[in-house]
Design a protein around this motif. Structure first.
Motif, short mmCIF file in Angstrom:
data_model
loop_
_atom_site.label_atom_id
_atom_site.label_comp_id
_atom_site.label_asym_id
_atom_site.label_seq_id
_atom_site.Cartn_x
_atom_site.Cartn_y
_atom_site.Cartn_z
N UNK A 84 43.69 41.45 38.11
CA UNK A 84 42.94 42.07 39.19
C UNK A 84 41.82 41.15 39.65
N UNK A 85 41.70 41.01 40.97
CA UNK A 85 40.60 40.26 41.56
C UNK A 85 39.73 41.24 42.33
N UNK A 86 38.46 41.35 41.92
CA UNK A 86 37.55 42.31 42.53
C UNK A 86 37.14 41.84 43.93
N UNK A 87 37.27 42.73 44.91
CA UNK A 87 36.76 42.48 46.25
C UNK A 87 35.30 42.90 46.35
N UNK B 31 36.60 47.83 43.74
CA UNK B 31 37.82 47.78 44.56
C UNK B 31 38.40 46.39 44.36
N UNK B 32 39.70 46.32 44.05
CA UNK B 32 40.30 45.04 43.69
C UNK B 32 41.72 44.95 44.24
N UNK B 33 42.27 43.74 44.19
CA UNK B 33 43.66 43.52 44.58
C UNK B 33 44.41 42.99 43.36
N UNK B 34 45.70 43.35 43.30
CA UNK B 34 46.55 42.87 42.22
C UNK B 34 47.09 41.51 42.62
N UNK B 35 46.84 40.51 41.79
CA UNK B 35 47.30 39.15 42.07
C UNK B 35 48.74 38.98 41.59
N UNK B 36 49.33 37.85 41.92
CA UNK B 36 50.73 37.61 41.61
C UNK B 36 51.02 37.68 40.11
N UNK B 37 50.05 37.28 39.29
CA UNK B 37 50.26 37.31 37.84
C UNK B 37 49.94 38.67 37.23
N UNK C 299 30.15 38.28 33.91
CA UNK C 299 29.78 36.88 34.04
C UNK C 299 30.05 36.48 35.49
N UNK C 300 29.90 35.20 35.79
CA UNK C 300 30.13 34.72 37.14
C UNK C 300 31.61 34.69 37.50
N UNK C 301 32.48 34.81 36.51
CA UNK C 301 33.92 34.71 36.79
C UNK C 301 34.69 35.96 36.38
N UNK C 302 34.06 36.86 35.61
CA UNK C 302 34.84 37.99 35.09
C UNK C 302 33.94 39.15 34.69
N UNK C 303 34.37 40.36 35.03
CA UNK C 303 33.72 41.59 34.57
C UNK C 303 34.74 42.41 33.79
N UNK C 304 34.24 43.26 32.90
CA UNK C 304 35.09 44.22 32.20
C UNK C 304 34.51 45.61 32.39
N UNK C 305 35.31 46.50 32.98
CA UNK C 305 34.92 47.91 33.15
C UNK C 305 35.85 48.76 32.29
N UNK C 306 35.31 49.31 31.21
CA UNK C 306 36.09 50.21 30.33
C UNK C 306 37.44 49.62 29.99
N UNK C 307 37.45 48.43 29.43
CA UNK C 307 38.60 47.64 28.96
C UNK C 307 39.35 46.95 30.10
N UNK C 308 39.09 47.30 31.35
CA UNK C 308 39.81 46.71 32.48
C UNK C 308 39.11 45.42 32.90
N UNK C 309 39.83 44.31 32.85
CA UNK C 309 39.27 42.99 33.16
C UNK C 309 39.46 42.70 34.64
N UNK C 310 38.37 42.30 35.31
CA UNK C 310 38.39 41.99 36.73
C UNK C 310 37.88 40.57 36.94
N UNK C 311 38.68 39.75 37.61
CA UNK C 311 38.20 38.43 38.00
C UNK C 311 37.27 38.59 39.20
N UNK C 312 36.26 37.73 39.29
CA UNK C 312 35.37 37.71 40.44
C UNK C 312 35.24 36.27 40.92
N UNK C 313 34.96 36.10 42.21
CA UNK C 313 34.74 34.77 42.76
C UNK C 313 33.62 34.83 43.78
N UNK C 314 33.45 33.75 44.52
CA UNK C 314 32.34 33.68 45.47
C UNK C 314 32.49 34.67 46.62
#
Length: 241
Positions: free
Chosen positions: A201-204, A192-198, A160-175
Motif C-alpha cells: 500500500x502506498x499512502x496518498x 487513503x492509499x492505493x494498492x501497488x503492483x506488488x 518514518x519518512x518512508x513508512x507508517x504502520x497503522x494497527x499492523x497495516x504497513x503503508x509506504x509514504x513518499x514525497x
C-alpha cells in the motif's frame, strides 16, 4: 474551538477524578467532564479500559495542561476498506481473507452484511477488526462500493519518512503523500492509499486524529455527481500567459 484528538488509553483512572493518559498525553478531568462508554460503566469492575480507544475534547489551562470536557470510549475496532482478493473455500467462509492486501482472520463469530451486494472476489468490503496476537481478526464485514483508494483507520504504531504502520497495516509514504497533523505513537489516524503492483500500500494522504486551535485543519472530502463544469474558454482564460 476545543482541542480534539483520538488515541489509545494507556492509563485509565483508578479513582473518580484521577487523570487519564491517552496516547501518552495526561488528561485531567473535573466534575463537569462527561464520559461516554460504548460498553459498560466506569463502576464496572470487569471493564478493562486500558487498550481501548478514546476520543477526547479538551481545553488547555494556563499551564498548558489538558482538561477534558468530554471523553468518549470505544472498542479498538480497526477499519479497512478495499478489494477482496482472497476468500477461503469453506462452507461458512471462515479462515484467512485478504482485503486491501491485508490478511484478516474470519471466525464463526464474524458478522456479514451483504446489503450492498454479495461479498465476492474482486468486490469491495469494509472490515471492522481487532488486533489479536499481532494479526487482525474480523468482527464484521460488509460489502461496499468500489473506490479509487483503499482506506485504513487505526493506531499509529510506527512512522518514518518512508513508512507508517497503522494497527499492523504497513503503508509506504513518499514525497507526494499528504499528511495532516504531527504523528505520535498511540494516536489514531486515517489513511487513503492505493494498492501497488506488488500488493503493498502506498499512502496518498494520512490524517492524524489531532486538531487544535491554531493548527492545521483536517481536509474535507466528499463524493458527488458532477453537475456542471466550467466552460473551456473560462479554463483557458485562467491559464498563465
Amino acid at each position: 474551538y476545543d482541542l480534539r484528538f483520538a488515541g489509545v488509553i494507556d492509563v485509565p483512572p483508578v479513582d473518580e477524578g484521577d487523570p487519564w493518559v491517552v496516547a501518552g498525553y495526561p488528561v485531567n478531568v473535573d466534575e463537569s467532564t462527561v464520559v461516554h462508554l460504548t460498553d459498560g460503566t466506569l463502576n464496572d469492575d470487569d471493564l478493562q479500559l486500558a487498550g481501548m480507544w478514546a476520543t477526547v475534547i479538551a481545553q488547555r489551562d494556563d499551564a498548558g495542561n489538558l482538561l477534558a470536557r468530554q471523553i468518549s470510549v470505544a472498542r479498538p475496532e480497526i477499519r479497512i476498506k478495499g478489494p477482496i482478493t482472497t476468500i477461503p473455500e469453506t462452507e461458512d467462509r471462515t479462515g484467512a481473507w485478504v482485503v486491501a492486501g491485508q490478511e484478516i482472520e474470519v471466525t464463526v463469530d464474524t458478522k456479514f452484511n451483504e446489503r450492498g451486494g454479495p461479498l465476492a472476489l474482486d468486490g469491495w468490503a469494509e472490515v471492522y477488526a481487532l488486533e489479536v496476537d499481532g494479526g487482525l481478526t474480523a468482527l464484521r464485514i460488509r460489502s461496499t462500493e468500489f473506490q479509487q483508494e483503499v482506506e485504513i483507520y487505526g493506531v499509529i504504531q510506527a512512522f518514518s519518512e518512508v513508512e507508517w504502520t497503522l494497527s499492523t497495516v504497513v503503508l509506504s509514504v513518499n514525497e507526494e503523500t499528504l499528511s495532516t497533523g504531527e504523528p505520535q505513537l498511540g494516536l489514531l489516524a486515517h489513511a487513503a492509499a492505493v494498492v501497488q503492483e506488488d500488493g503493498s500500500l502506498l499512502a496518498r494522504n494520512i490524517r492524524v486524529m489531532w486538531q487544535e486551535p491554531g493548527g492545521l485543519h483536517q481536509a474535507v472530502q466528499f463524493r458527488a455527481t458532477v453537475v456542471t463544469l466550467p466552460l473551456a474558454t473560462s479554463c483557458a482564460s485562467m491559464a498563465p500567459a
